[in-house]
Design a protein around this motif. Structure first.
Motif, short mmCIF file in Angstrom:
data_model
loop_
_atom_site.label_atom_id
_atom_site.label_comp_id
_atom_site.label_asym_id
_atom_site.label_seq_id
_atom_site.Cartn_x
_atom_site.Cartn_y
_atom_site.Cartn_z
N GLN A 97 0.79 -1.23 0.00
CA GLN A 97 0.00 0.00 0.00
C GLN A 97 0.82 1.28 0.00
N GLY A 98 2.14 1.12 0.08
CA GLY A 98 2.99 2.30 0.16
C GLY A 98 3.06 2.81 1.60
N LYS A 99 3.78 3.86 1.79
CA LYS A 99 3.96 4.41 3.12
C LYS A 99 2.64 4.94 3.66
N TRP A 100 2.34 4.61 4.92
CA TRP A 100 1.11 5.13 5.53
C TRP A 100 1.18 6.64 5.65
N MET A 101 0.10 7.29 5.28
CA MET A 101 0.00 8.75 5.38
C MET A 101 -1.37 9.10 5.93
N LEU A 102 -1.42 10.17 6.69
CA LEU A 102 -2.69 10.70 7.19
C LEU A 102 -3.04 11.93 6.38
N GLN A 103 -4.15 11.88 5.66
CA GLN A 103 -4.58 12.99 4.82
C GLN A 103 -5.48 13.93 5.60
N LEU A 104 -5.23 15.23 5.46
CA LEU A 104 -6.10 16.28 5.96
C LEU A 104 -6.74 16.91 4.74
N ALA A 105 -8.05 16.76 4.61
CA ALA A 105 -8.69 17.09 3.34
C ALA A 105 -10.06 17.73 3.56
N GLY A 106 -10.73 17.98 2.43
CA GLY A 106 -12.08 18.54 2.48
C GLY A 106 -12.06 20.05 2.48
N PRO A 157 -9.00 24.90 8.26
CA PRO A 157 -10.36 24.68 7.78
C PRO A 157 -11.02 25.99 7.36
N THR A 158 -11.86 25.92 6.35
CA THR A 158 -12.57 27.10 5.88
C THR A 158 -13.71 27.43 6.85
N ALA A 159 -14.27 28.62 6.70
CA ALA A 159 -15.28 29.11 7.64
C ALA A 159 -16.51 28.21 7.69
N ASP A 160 -16.80 27.52 6.59
CA ASP A 160 -18.00 26.67 6.55
C ASP A 160 -17.75 25.25 7.03
N ALA A 161 -16.54 24.96 7.49
CA ALA A 161 -16.22 23.61 7.97
C ALA A 161 -16.71 23.48 9.40
N THR A 162 -17.83 22.82 9.57
CA THR A 162 -18.44 22.69 10.90
C THR A 162 -18.53 21.23 11.37
N PHE A 163 -18.06 20.31 10.54
CA PHE A 163 -18.06 18.89 10.90
C PHE A 163 -16.77 18.25 10.42
N VAL A 164 -16.44 17.11 11.01
CA VAL A 164 -15.22 16.39 10.67
C VAL A 164 -15.54 14.91 10.54
N ASP A 165 -15.06 14.28 9.48
CA ASP A 165 -15.26 12.85 9.29
C ASP A 165 -13.91 12.16 9.41
N PHE A 166 -13.86 11.10 10.23
CA PHE A 166 -12.63 10.33 10.45
C PHE A 166 -12.76 9.00 9.71
N ARG A 167 -11.88 8.76 8.76
CA ARG A 167 -11.98 7.58 7.90
C ARG A 167 -10.81 6.62 8.11
N LYS A 220 -10.46 3.99 14.58
CA LYS A 220 -9.11 3.40 14.58
C LYS A 220 -8.59 3.30 13.14
N TYR A 221 -7.31 2.92 13.03
CA TYR A 221 -6.69 2.66 11.72
C TYR A 221 -6.93 3.86 10.79
N LEU A 222 -6.65 5.03 11.30
CA LEU A 222 -7.00 6.28 10.64
C LEU A 222 -6.16 6.51 9.38
N THR A 223 -6.81 6.99 8.34
CA THR A 223 -6.09 7.36 7.11
C THR A 223 -6.46 8.74 6.60
N ARG A 224 -7.63 9.24 6.99
CA ARG A 224 -8.11 10.48 6.38
C ARG A 224 -9.00 11.25 7.35
N ILE A 225 -8.73 12.55 7.48
CA ILE A 225 -9.56 13.45 8.27
C ILE A 225 -10.15 14.47 7.31
N VAL A 226 -11.46 14.48 7.18
CA VAL A 226 -12.12 15.32 6.19
C VAL A 226 -12.99 16.36 6.90
N PHE A 227 -12.67 17.62 6.69
CA PHE A 227 -13.46 18.72 7.23
C PHE A 227 -14.61 19.00 6.27
N MET A 228 -15.82 19.22 6.81
CA MET A 228 -17.02 19.26 5.97
C MET A 228 -17.97 20.38 6.41
#
Length: 247
Positions: A97-106, A157-167, A220-228
């Protein structure tokens, strides 16, 4: 967690603390937390109860109080329960899978990916706290990691980012949170447990942990944090568990 225990969790989840604490709303809160949408006639009542529960939980959270385990409480140690939804313990395979990375996105101004080494270089915190399960038990452990608020400062995070999804890479497990809970000073992306690097049984390389949320919200086993700008559900939330899931 054994397969038998995993089946038990699916069959009879019970937030006993909330059942006892919310008085008149207890019955509807219990029904909503049992992995079921309940009978059709009760849908309006269940929705009303969950909304009221969430209002109470948000009010308590606004105080900003930090929650620590009692000094007299015994650490769970190697008895700290594990849980995953995959058929086997999820393990990140770098060769495949390549090197594990934690993405901050959205909804962020500066999307980025952070390696475990990057996380280790950021300011860290260690906190000895309770881990509350929807079944009613709790376990005490010391978690080490980076505050989510620190990561948010990096990604902006932008002004409209009021939720966060942990994937997660645990069979695409995810749960979404309100921004207030995510930015609580005790919400961390943890990479250490009881003075050791996090192991596969407990969510390695990194996971979310906070004493302000019930266990199933701590991905657990986190890979992506998405601001929404709008909230979505989650693995258990979509099956009838309370979405807010606060303690």
């Amino acid at each position: 967690m054994s397969d038998e225990t995993k089946r038990d969790v699916t069959r009879s989840p019970l937030d006993r603390r909330r059942f006892l604490e919310l008085g008149g709303l207890s019955l509807t809160a219990f029904l909503a937390a049992c992995g079921s949408d309940g009978p059709q006639w009760a849908q309006g009542l269940l929705a009303f109860a969950e909304k009221k529960n969430e209002s109470v939980e948000q009010l308590l959270l606004k105080g900003g109080a930090r929650r620590y385990a009692k000094r007299t409480a015994k650490d769970a140690g190697d008895k700290f329960p594990s849980y995953f939804i995959s058929d086997a313990v999820p393990v990140w395979n770098e060769s495949e899978q390549g090197k594990w990375m934690l993405q901050l996105a959205g909804a962020v101004k500066k999307p980025m990916s952070l390696s475990l080494d990057d996380l280790l270089k950021l300011p860290s915190v260690t906190q000895r706290v309770d881990h509350f399960c929807v079944e009613g038990w709790n376990a005490v452990a010391r978690w080490t990691g980076v505050r989510l608020s620190t990561l948010a400062q990096l990604a902006e995070p932008t002004a409209d980012a009021t939720f966060v999804d942990f994937r997660s890479f645990d069979n695409d497990y995810h749960e979404s949170w309100d921004m207030g809970s995510a930015m609580h000073p005790q919400t961390i992306v943890a990479y250490g447990l009881d003075g050791q690097m996090l192991g596969p049984m407990h969510g390695a390389p990194a996971r979310v942990h906070s004493p302000v949320k019930l266990g199933y919200k701590n991905t657990k086993y986190l890979t992506r944090i998405v601001f929404m700008p709008a909230r979505n559900g989650g693995y258990w939330s979509d099956q009838g568990y309370e979405w807010f899931g606060g303690t």
